[in-house]
Design an enzyme around this catalytic site. Structure first.
Site, PDB file in Angstrom:
ATOM      1  CD  GLU A   1      -2.728  -0.815   2.661  1.00 43.80           C
ATOM      2  OE1 GLU A   1      -2.314  -0.054   3.560  1.00 43.80           O
ATOM      3  OE2 GLU A   1      -3.702  -1.560   2.792  1.00 43.80           O
TER       4      GLU A   1
ATOM      5  CG  HIS B   1       2.919  -0.233  11.874  1.00 47.34           C
ATOM      6  ND1 HIS B   1       2.691   1.031  11.414  1.00 47.34           N
ATOM      7  CD2 HIS B   1       4.026  -0.674  11.246  1.00 47.34           C
ATOM      8  CE1 HIS B   1       3.638   1.347  10.535  1.00 47.34           C
ATOM      9  NE2 HIS B   1       4.456   0.339  10.427  1.00 47.34           N
TER      10      HIS B   1
ATOM     11  NE  ARG C   1      -9.777  -9.315  16.076  1.00 42.70           N
ATOM     12  CZ  ARG C   1      -9.233  -8.152  16.381  1.00 42.70           C
ATOM     13  NH1 ARG C   1      -9.730  -7.438  17.391  1.00 42.70           N
ATOM     14  NH2 ARG C   1      -8.219  -7.665  15.711  1.00 42.70           N
TER      15      ARG C   1
END
Ligand code: ADP
Length: 636
Positions: free
Chosen positions: A200, A235, A292
């Site tokens: 990306e 991250h 979830r």
């Protein structure tokens, strides 16, 4: 409603789910591994079943054993928590085949979101905006590199099966690409047994803003607003908040609608989170959907007044959503800080050990602590090193932040390295107060957060001197009173005479020499004694202070020798040849610990004389890994 459920998880999330089940009069079954025999979640549940050795691959990840435990105990449904089997389509099928309800989305939705690549394809078709990049099936390294070159650097490589930041690498230039791809694939193979990659555009200072969605089996879908999770290390999130600072009502509505569209595109049911990157122009891009309950769900609960686990249980047994979109309102502001056993000064390396002291701040309407451990427990190398989540709420962001800062300074942990001081420094920066968050926040404010300025030390010296004097008095009193609380913190207040002695301290690793006396200044600092000295929580940040004892010399804090294994782990790769010249900072070898790779770097220009271990070998933390010779002209 169910009468009994099994929780296929451990730690704080297992405890969190049990609490709601108890409030709803649902009996609970815990499962546990060898390492968790006496764990809090086992003590809290009505029943518990042993499911295998400590390694999660042999216990919490063995679907068959967990289903067996549910059948034996007569549980009707399984709550997977987060992590482990929560997004595992095979496990969902296994539950269905055994007539057990999986408390989560339908298997098709889990499958659709299981791969970041496949998820992006579905979202593009549904018209949800994506981060630009390549997520195709052709995995030839040249093709992926070409996509990166075309897009322009920096780019971010991600494992399609990824999670927890594993298998992710930022690449800043073409000549770093091949090595980064190889490392990311290796990490992905180790963690997920799958090395499909996507690439990306690496947005430089975006915000991570995610939307909590909920859908039921009757076609109802709504969102419970956003969470800002921009403040991250490696991250991964460290402080989350809701609502997002500066969020306009229009943008909230647009992002909420996009998130619902994403959920409906895969016929979602239950709790889900649609993660977006938000750029400085207010453009947002779909990143992934987590099928979830999220770690940070409590901040949403605090501002919405809803119990998301209760919602999950209701939806899983076929009930409609408890309310409609327009009945939901944002009330106040909430923060969550993740308290980890890790060393912020050493690249956030996970720490293990015993929690010899664990005294969280008192819980009340403003402060909530979700944890799965108690004082005396071990943080082991087998699982995530999160100790607790500290969640605070108040009527606005400023007040909630004050609560967070206060609660952090009251949190007492001893026995192992943790990130409380780091969180405290982060929460007290001017930029965080102003809500100027983005995913580069920690790097941008490194100086302030890590307190490396000598100015800080000058500020801290008189406070440290006073603390040291208090500490000595306290110790004298404690031994006089035979106190059993050697680690209790106290606020600086008293002042009585002490002899003038020269004192040597290391404050944040810097040496300071000063007389031990009382300056009679008034301060609101909190002092917590530690194994090596004491921690100071001041108005201007956190300071770790160690007394320099003559026999310890200069090296009290030299915990990290760069050629030693930073912790227990596996040697993954030797990246240079013995005898070949290397430059300072070159990677010499790669270790893996807790599924994260750690590079050992050349301390100077020179050469490796010998490697003491080979790839695949286990090494203990602190072990010398290699012999290194520094170039002669580098020597002083
Ligand atoms: P994981 O599932 O491993 O946690 P994510 O895809 O959720 O990985 O990304 C984790 C974090 O990495 C995000 O919250 C964000 O801060 C950062 N990130 C991910 N993709 C990008 C990107 N394209 N540009 C900039 N930062 C990104």
């Amino acid at each position: 409603m169910f009468s009994k459920i099994l929780i296929a998880n451990r730690g704080e999330i297992a405890c969190r789910i049990i609490k709601t089940a108890q409030a709803m009069n649902i009996a609970t079954v815990a499962v546990y591994s060898e390492a968790d025999r006496n764990a809090l979640h086992v003590q809290m549940a009505d029943e518990s079943v042993f499911i295998g050795p400590s390694a999660s691959s042999e216990s919490y990840l063995v679907g068959d054993n967990i289903v067996q435990a549910a059948l034996e105990t007569g549980a009707e449904a399984i709550h997977p928590g987060y992590g482990f089997l929560s997004e595992n389509a095979d496990f969902c099928r296994l539950c269905a085949a055994n007539n057990l309800i999986f408390i989560g989305p339908p298997v098709e939705a889990v499958e659709a979101m299981g791969s970041k690549s496949a998820a992006k394809t579905i979202m593009a078709e549904a018209g949800v905006p994506l981060v630009p990049g390549y997520h195709g099936a052709d995995q030839s390294p040249d093709l992926i590199k070409q996509a990166a070159n075309d897009m322009g650097y920096p780019v971010l490589l991600k494992a399609a099966a990824g999670g927890g930041g594993k298998g992710m690498r930022a690449v800043y230039a073409e000549d770093e690409f091949d090595q980064a791809l190889e490392a990311a694939k290796r990490e992905a193979r180790n963690s997920f047994n799958d090395d499909i990659m996507l690439v990306e555009k690496y947005l430089l200072t975006p915000r991570h803003v995610e939307i909590q969605v909920f859908c039921d089996a009757h076609g109802n879908a709504l969102h419970l607003f956003e969470r800002d999770c921009s403040v991250q290390r490696r991250h991964q999130k460290v402080i989350e908040e809701a609502p997002a600072p500066g969020m306009s009502e229009t943008l909230r509505q647009q992002m909420g609608e996009a998130a619902i569209k994403a959920a409906l595109a895969i016929n979602y049911q239950g709790a889900g989170t649609v993660e977006f990157l938000l750029d400085t122009q207010g453009q947002f891009y779909f990143m992934e959907m987590n099928a979830r309950l999220q770690v940070e769900h409590p901040v949403t609960e605090m501002i919405s007044g809803q119990d998301l686990v209760e919602w999950q249980l209701r939806v899983a047994c076929g009930q409609p959503l408890p309310c409609s979109q327009n009945q939901l309102k944002i009330n106040g502001h909430a923060f969550e800080a993740r308290i980890y056993a890790e060393d912020p000064d050493c690249d956030f390396l996970p720490a293990t050990g015993q929690l010899t002291v664990l005294q969280p701040p008192a819980e009340n309407a403003y402060v909530r602590v979700d944890t799965g451990v108690i004082e005396g427990d071990e943080v082991s190398m087998y699982y995530d090193p999160m100790i607790a989540k500290l969640i605070v709420w108040d009527i606005d962001r400023d007040r909630a932040l004050q609560r967070l800062i206060q609660a952090l300074s009251e949190y007492r942990i001893a026995g192992l390295t943790n990130n409380i001081g780091f969180l405290y420094n982060l929460a007290t920066t001017a930029a965080f107060k102003a809500g100027e968050v983005n995913t580069g926040f920690i790097a941008q404010h490194e100086q302030e957060i890590f307190r490396q300025r000598s100015l800080d030390i000058a500020y801290a010296i008189p406070i440290a001197a006073e603390a040291m004097a208090s500490l000595r008095e306290q110790q004298a009193l404690d031994s006089a009173n035979h106190s059993s609380e050697p680690n209790s913190p106290w606020h600086l207040k008293n002042s009585w005479g002490l002899p003038n002695v020269q004192l040597q301290l290391q404050i944040q690793g810097q040496r300071a020499v000063f007389p031990l006396n009382r300056s009679r200044r008034s301060t609101s600092s909190t002092v917590v004694s530690t194994d090596l000295g004491f921690d100071l929580f001041t108005e201007n940040g956190y300071f770790r202070c160690c007394e320099v004892k003559p026999n310890l010399g200069e090296n009290v804090e030299d915990g990290m020798n760069s050629l030693k294994a930073p912790m227990n782990g596996t040697l993954v790769a030797l990246t240079v040849e013995i005898g070949s010249p290397v430059l300072k900072g070159d990677t010499l070898l790669v270790m893996e610990a807790m599924k994260m790779e750690h590079a050992i770097l050349a301390p100077a220009d020179g050469q490796v004389l010998d490697f003491f271990f080979q790839p695949g070998e286990l090494v203990d933390g602190g072990t010398e890994l290699l012999a290194f010779e520094v170039n002669e002209n580098e020597l002083p």
